[in-house]
Design an enzyme around this catalytic site. Structure first.
Site, PDB file in Angstrom:
ATOM      1  N   CYS A   2     -14.190  -2.219   9.172  1.00 14.96           N
ATOM      2  CA  CYS A   2     -15.123  -2.677  10.203  1.00 14.96           C
ATOM      3  C   CYS A   2     -15.617  -1.512  11.054  1.00 14.96           C
ATOM      4  CB  CYS A   2     -14.429  -3.677  11.110  1.00 14.96           C
ATOM      5  SG  CYS A   2     -13.758  -5.073  10.217  1.00 14.96           S
ATOM      6  N   ARG A  27     -18.461   3.428   5.507  1.00 20.02           N
ATOM      7  CA  ARG A  27     -17.100   2.901   5.565  1.00 20.02           C
ATOM      8  C   ARG A  27     -16.964   1.594   4.779  1.00 20.02           C
ATOM      9  NH1 ARG A  27     -14.093   4.276  10.062  1.00 20.02           N
ATOM     10  NH2 ARG A  27     -13.544   2.115  10.447  1.00 20.02           N
ATOM     11  N   ASN A 100     -12.030  -4.646  15.570  1.00 20.14           N
ATOM     12  CA  ASN A 100     -11.493  -4.060  14.334  1.00 20.14           C
ATOM     13  C   ASN A 100      -9.984  -4.182  14.393  1.00 20.14           C
ATOM     14  OD1 ASN A 100     -14.074  -3.218  13.882  1.00 20.14           O
ATOM     15  ND2 ASN A 100     -13.646  -1.025  14.026  1.00 20.14           N
ATOM     16  N   GLY A 101      -9.342  -4.326  13.245  1.00 22.23           N
ATOM     17  CA  GLY A 101      -7.879  -4.431  13.219  1.00 22.23           C
ATOM     18  C   GLY A 101      -7.463  -5.847  12.876  1.00 22.23           C
ATOM     19  N   GLU A 482       2.346   7.535 -11.450  1.00 24.05           N
ATOM     20  CA  GLU A 482       1.252   7.622 -10.486  1.00 24.05           C
ATOM     21  C   GLU A 482       1.014   9.085 -10.078  1.00 24.05           C
ATOM     22  OE1 GLU A 482      -1.149   6.096  -9.548  1.00 24.05           O
ATOM     23  OE2 GLU A 482      -1.690   6.707  -7.526  1.00 24.05           O
ATOM     24  N   LYS A 486      -2.518  11.089 -10.547  1.00 26.97           N
ATOM     25  CA  LYS A 486      -3.223  11.704  -9.410  1.00 26.97           C
ATOM     26  C   LYS A 486      -3.556  13.149  -9.727  1.00 26.97           C
ATOM     27  CE  LYS A 486      -4.276   9.121  -7.711  1.00 26.97           C
ATOM     28  NZ  LYS A 486      -4.193   7.696  -7.646  1.00 26.97           N
ATOM     29  N   GLU A 489      -6.289  13.452 -12.656  1.00 23.73           N
ATOM     30  CA  GLU A 489      -7.657  12.977 -12.417  1.00 23.73           C
ATOM     31  C   GLU A 489      -8.446  13.842 -11.444  1.00 23.73           C
ATOM     32  OE1 GLU A 489      -8.340   9.097 -10.556  1.00 23.73           O
ATOM     33  OE2 GLU A 489      -6.439   9.224  -9.521  1.00 23.73           O
ATOM     34  N   HIS A 505      13.639  13.509 -26.636  1.00 26.47           N
ATOM     35  CA  HIS A 505      13.248  12.821 -27.868  1.00 26.47           C
ATOM     36  C   HIS A 505      11.876  13.294 -28.341  1.00 26.47           C
ATOM     37  CE1 HIS A 505      16.776  10.295 -27.668  1.00 26.47           C
ATOM     38  NE2 HIS A 505      16.522  10.151 -26.373  1.00 26.47           N
TER      39      HIS A 505
HETATM   40  O1  M6R Z   1     -10.043  -1.472  -8.494  1.00 25.28           O
HETATM   41  P1  M6R Z   1      -8.851  -1.474  -9.378  1.00 25.28           P
HETATM   42  O2  M6R Z   1      -7.557  -1.379  -8.647  1.00 25.28           O
HETATM   43  O3  M6R Z   1      -8.848  -2.616 -10.351  1.00 25.28           O
HETATM   44  O4  M6R Z   1      -8.988  -0.155 -10.248  1.00 25.28           O
HETATM   45  C1  M6R Z   1      -8.102   0.115 -11.291  1.00 25.28           C
HETATM   46  C2  M6R Z   1      -8.170   1.569 -11.674  1.00 25.28           C
HETATM   47  O5  M6R Z   1      -9.451   1.890 -12.153  1.00 25.28           O
HETATM   48  C3  M6R Z   1      -7.826   2.475 -10.501  1.00 25.28           C
HETATM   49  O6  M6R Z   1      -6.570   2.154  -9.993  1.00 25.28           O
HETATM   50  C4  M6R Z   1      -7.828   3.954 -10.930  1.00 25.28           C
HETATM   51  O7  M6R Z   1      -6.826   4.199 -11.856  1.00 25.28           O
HETATM   52  C5  M6R Z   1      -7.640   4.810  -9.680  1.00 25.28           C
HETATM   53  N1  M6R Z   1      -8.883   4.986  -9.009  1.00 25.28           N
HETATM   54  C6  M6R Z   1      -7.071   6.144  -9.975  1.00 25.28           C
HETATM   55  O8  M6R Z   1      -6.779   6.825  -8.804  1.00 25.28           O
END
Ligand code: M6R
Length: 609
Positions: A2, A27, A100-101, A482, A486, A489, A505
């Site tokens: 918001c 935003r 907001n909040g 994860e 990160k 990507e 393995h």
């Molecule tokens: O909007 P969603 O959570 O469905 O998106 C799924 C993935 O595309 C998303 O989590 C993607 O892997 C991340 N942007 C990576 O950081």
């Protein structure tokens, strides 16, 4: 998220409000509105959709008033609609509020106000505010607002306008930003600096508990008790672009730093004050239906699926229900074995990911109950699911998901505890311990963020790296997935995550001199085992970066570098261990000169198969 804009001065307010709201469009929002005093009476115009829709409602003959408030709404309580848009008004139509909040005790307050004959016209938490002001107003708006603040729990940045005090705006904040803009005989209030920059760079940044009263004569700031406090002018030197990012260099960094707030907003109203139980009103299943669940399939893509891996672990532990995690693009084609006793949990930040949506429909076709975890109210996923747990992270702009992931984790803990308490599989002592500790997590995330410079220094050693590996066991393995995503990507380093015991393995063949191995070892029950796996990669001259709780003295004997995170219950460790990995990915990406917020080939929302 918001956005708020308010104006008191000698210019026509409406164009200024709309212009300010436009500066906050980045935003994200789903509806907008303004409230102004037109010939002495309050006029409110609001519309679902973009600001253009509001502008066409306002038409050419805008009120010539010089006082007003405006808002762009990112839906939380109640779907995007004209009715749920701000400003909200009281029963008399004299008082307007933008907020907001999240008002956490709004249900309680709504019930009490209904008993006092107040009639509500929206589904929002915000609407209690104008009715509370109405209830306490005895001719002094500032005093009424102070009384209201004594009653509300949660987070707020709010601005109030009252027809009977036409040249005044009263604003207050707690855990949600608010900035006063100081012009010449004109004053602004906004949730974010970009809304002010066309008019002034002289500001007061409000602190929690402070109340601001804006009139044409000036601005008075008081503390929560009403005592006037002196305020220092903050001169904004940021460019408009830097201001959009709240002074951070990138949206990703801003969003990483928003995580304590996002977590608080997602969990606090859902945890009982006495820590005895989780409150998930949004889950409409009866106890009987919950007891009948035979298995759970969590379906999601990318980061959301890694949140699902944490979910599997904690739901199995706390609710004793077998859980499988499916990648949505596979689920729809694998002829999944689903029965009416299968609960399908869909996780999607955007709620629009094509594969995830198709999986949801597949589950419904098979007669399953579908519970969604999403960040976007009114998204396709939220509309088609039977139950929705919203994450209240606010819009995420960077492609790399950070605050959405951490709030998805929070939703997994809430769900696991809730199912466990209904099914009687989680002991009261453990439940209380976890709930109490969940409340401490935002503060502990903040402590990790305060140590970001150490991670920035570490990132410098990754500039020429080509491959990296993340290892861990149990929950640490889920977070490794994860962490690896990160890094790859946004820094384009080839990264893979492995269950620590699996390396030998096959993958151990890739571990050669100086290859970084990020080893998560927060699961104390598995610590010795992980340490053995660390020795295996060390023996191949890998560069080991270990992660443990503060107070662990063993890791430093085995690792080249140790990342310490605040101690917590080992079940909750993912909520902390992911944060250094997000910061590491961010700083490595920066050091390698990559486009942090818009990595190559990727889109924020993947709406194609
Ligand atoms: O909007 P969603 O959570 O469905 O998106 C799924 C993935 O595309 C998303 O989590 C993607 O892997 C991340 N942007 C990576 O950081």
């Amino acid at each position: 998220m918001c956005g708020i804009v308010g104006y008191v001065g000698d210019k026509t307010a409406v164009p200024l409000l709309v212009e300010g709201l436009k500066k906050l469009e980045y935003r994200g929002y789903d509806s907008a509105g303004v409230a102004v005093l037109d010939e002495g009476s309050l006029t409110v115009k609001k519309s679902v959709g973009k600001l253009a829709a509001l502008e066409s409602k306002l038409g050419d003959e805008m009120p010539q008033t010089t006082v007003g408030i405006g808002h762009t709404r990112w839906a939380t309580h109640g779907r995007p609609s004209d009715r749920n848009s701000h400003p909200h008004t009281d029963c008399t139509g004299k008082i307007a509020v933008v907020h907001n909040g999240i008002i956490e005790n709004y249900l309680e307050l709504r019930e009490w106000l209904s008993g006092q004959e107040h009639a509500f016209s929206s589904e929002t938490d915000t609407e209690v505010l104008p009715h509370l002001v109405e209830e306490f107003y005895t001719g002094n708006l500032e005093e009424a607002v102070h009384r209201v603040l004594g009653m509300v729990k949660g987070s707020y940045a709010m601005v109030v306008l009252h027809q009977d005090e036409p040249d005044k705006l009263v604003a207050a904040r707690k855990d949600s930003p608010l900035v006063v803009g100081l012009g010449d005989g004109e004053y602004f209030i906004a949730s974010d600096i970009p809304a002010l920059l066309n008019h002034t760079r002289k500001t007061y940044i409000l602190n929690d508990g402070e109340v601001a009263v804006l009139t044409r004569q000036g601005v008075k700031i008081t503390d929560s008790k009403g005592n006037v406090i002196p305020k220092q002018v903050f001169q904004v030197n940021w460019s408009a672009e830097a201001a959009e990012k709240g002074g951070y260099d990138h949206f990703m960094l801003k969003e990483i730093h928003e995580q304590p707030r996002a977590l608080r907003e997602t969990i606090s109203s859902r945890l009982a004050a006495d820590n005895t139980h989780v409150i998930l009103r949004e889950v409409g299943m009866t106890a009987e239906e919950i007891n009948k669940i035979r298995n759970i399939r969590i379906v999601a893509c990318g980061t959301a699926s890694y949140a699902g891996m944490v979910g599997k672990n904690v739901i199995e532990k706390l609710a004793r229900i077998p859980v499988e995690v499916d990648i949505a693009s596979e689920f729809r084609y694998c002829d999944p074995l689903l029965t009416p006793e299968t609960l399908v949990v869909i996780i999607s930040q955007s709620g629009e990911t094509a594969d995830t949506l198709a999986a949801l429909r597949e589950a419904k076709k098979n007669g399953c109950r579908v519970l969604a975890v999403t960040n976007v109210v009114g998204s396709s996923v939220s509309r088609e699911a039977d139950d929705v747990i919203y994450t209240w992270a606010g819009p995420e702009i960077a492609v790399a998901s950070t605050k959405a992931y951490i709030t998805q984790l929070a939703a997994m803990y809430l769900l696991a505890l809730y199912l466990g308490q209904v099914r009687g599989t989680v002991g009261q002592e453990l439940a209380q311990e976890l709930i109490a500790e969940l409340k401490n997590i935002p503060g502990k995330v903040q402590r990790i963020l305060d140590g970001a410079p150490l991670i920035r220094d570490l990132s410098q050693t990754f500039t020429d790296v080509e491959d990296a590996f993340f290892i861990g066991r149990g929950l640490d393995y889920a977070v490794s997935m994860e962490g690896s995503l990160k890094l790859k990507e946004i820094s384009y380093i080839h990264a893979e995550a492995y269950a620590a015991g699996e390396l030998k393995h096959g993958t151990l063949a890739l571990i050669v001199d100086k290859v970084p191995v990020i080893a998560l070892a927060t699961q104390e029950s598995l610590f010795e085992k992980t340490l053995s796996n660390i020795q295996e990669v060390r023996a191949r001259d890998a560069k080991v970066i270990g992660m443990v709780f503060e107070g662990n003295n063993q890791m430093k004997k085995s690792a080249d570098y140790v990342l310490y995170i605040p101690r917590t219950h080992q079940f909750l460790a993912p909520l902390l261990s992911v944060v250094p990995l997000q910061l590491l990915a961010y700083y490595v990406s920066l050091a390698r000169g990559c486009d942090v917020d818009k990595p190559r080939n990727l889109a924020k929302s993947v709406t194609v198969e």
